[in-house]
Scaffold this active site. Sequence first.
Site, PDB file in Angstrom:
ATOM      1  N   ASP A   1      -8.547  10.154  11.105  1.00 41.62           N
ATOM      2  CA  ASP A   1      -8.333   9.963   9.666  1.00 41.62           C
ATOM      3  C   ASP A   1      -8.995   8.658   9.239  1.00 41.62           C
ATOM      4  O   ASP A   1      -8.389   7.826   8.572  1.00 41.62           O
ATOM      5  CB  ASP A   1      -6.830   9.944   9.375  1.00 41.62           C
TER       6      ASP A   1
ATOM      7  N   LYS B   1       5.998   0.242   8.059  1.00 39.76           N
ATOM      8  CA  LYS B   1       5.642   1.510   7.430  1.00 39.76           C
ATOM      9  C   LYS B   1       6.896   2.371   7.305  1.00 39.76           C
ATOM     10  O   LYS B   1       7.619   2.570   8.289  1.00 39.76           O
ATOM     11  CB  LYS B   1       4.585   2.224   8.272  1.00 39.76           C
TER      12      LYS B   1
ATOM     13  N   ALA C   1       0.865  -1.189   0.000  1.00 43.60           N
ATOM     14  CA  ALA C   1       0.000   0.000   0.000  1.00 43.60           C
ATOM     15  C   ALA C   1       0.893   1.227   0.000  1.00 43.60           C
ATOM     16  O   ALA C   1       1.951   1.238   0.632  1.00 43.60           O
ATOM     17  CB  ALA C   1      -0.916   0.006   1.218  1.00 43.60           C
TER      18      ALA C   1
ATOM     19  N   ALA D   1       3.604   7.856   3.409  1.00 42.95           N
ATOM     20  CA  ALA D   1       4.422   6.660   3.611  1.00 42.95           C
ATOM     21  C   ALA D   1       3.871   5.501   2.800  1.00 42.95           C
ATOM     22  O   ALA D   1       2.796   5.601   2.202  1.00 42.95           O
ATOM     23  CB  ALA D   1       4.445   6.294   5.100  1.00 42.95           C
TER      24      ALA D   1
END
Length: 509
Positions: free
Chosen positions: A290, A155, A133, A138
């Site tokens: 978020d 990440k 992803a 990031a």
Amino acid sequence: MRGPHNIWRLIRTGATFERTGAMKVALEAVEAPPRLRLVARIMGWPFKWLGYKGDPNLPPVTRAITALGPAYIKFGQVLSTRPDVVGQELADQLRVLQDKLPPFPTAIALRTVEEELGRPVSTIFSEFSEPVAAASIAQVHSAILAETGERVAVKVLRPGIERAFRRDLDAFHFAAGMIERLSPASRRLRPTDVVKHFEGVVLGELDLRLEASAASQFGANTAGDAGFTVPQPIWAYSGRQVMTLDWAEGLPMGDAAAIRAAGHDVVALSERVLQLFLSHALRDGYFHADMHQGNLKVAANGNIIAYDFGIMGQIDEYTRRVYAEILMGFIKRDYRRVAEVHFEAGYVPADRDVNEFALALRAVGEPIFGMNATQISMARLLAYLFEVTERFGMQTRTELILLQRTMVVVEGVARSLNPAINMWEAAQPVVETYIRGALGPRAALHDLMRTIQVLHQFGPRLPGLLQAALERQADPQPAPESPRRLHRVALSLAGLALLGSGIAIGCVI
């Protein structure tokens, strides 16, 4: 530097929207008035050749936003959750901004991991995948810990991301200052404070140690929440640019068809995601700020999995009570009480009429009841709400920006699963539970005990503080020089200095 050079950045923003064909699409999607469309096109068209080309394989608006950089991508992520505002087609196009952006090379990610953790990657991970992803700040890799064989998510920050964000934020600050100077009416919206708030939030995302801490705190707060999972960080393999945490396996929340095909109840999921957010905001005062589809998954057992904790919101206990009373007032259609709460909290100037404000709020709330979401134009509703706040002189509350923004995003996520969801009915059980605990007799007793504790803590100092106050009242100090008088003195001294300089120069000559 927030100087006029930022005009160039703003011009290129408009030019990029024109060059990619996004200007027309965006204005139509938000149902902009004809006059605004005309002005935007006239101002943008002459500079069209200065815009970025972007990726021609992407739809116009997505193409423009990705070309402009990470700060614009963040805004596009919010819009991707609001098909009721920008239309289903544009929302679907913008969804790629959540976690499907072009990744940077894995070799750079590996080098960053080694530099951050101070060890060769092979000694930490026995396996390290290509990006699974990629978002604006990031990208994420799947890896297996060499010591335990456990699958984890790693990440890694994008290279040069902080510099890119600071450049965009610099332009936003300049634009906010120009708006306040050119449009005094906009000052009640406090655009400069809003940009400062956004800056603090975004820059916090650029330190993954803070995100790891947020994940840990959020996980502790929500450990007892049924049907909700928060992956936890692995501190030994986390740092400023790298964060390692538990692997979360599940279907993307944005893929409603796959969720249905897996046998999950999308109606129940839509209600749960809204209720979880309200629970975290009201009960804990600490919430995931978020919560778009790219940061949520549905596990095989039906649990909602949240990740990406770079933006978290906090609200104090008093604000939570105010927010809950406002929500409950809307739920019960008691617009008079909603208006009174706004006045009591100081959100509306005291010289305004509470009855008129209540009537205006009724015009906002009533269209929602008796209709499902498919019959409501949120774009028109939000536009009217903006008119109401402007008419009654309400200023933007920067401490509520994240709460309001997240509420909009979460509602959009819920509607993507169940377009007919009634937000107020889904919210009512959570709000009622909170109000019973926060405003009932038990809460009053709790507040009294806290007051007694404060008095006990400062009790020994109270006599001294009282004596000092009485002495100041009995023997007042001479009033300080007024600013105007000090200004005159300063001008006189400056004049004498200039005169002295002139005499000295004359003597030398």
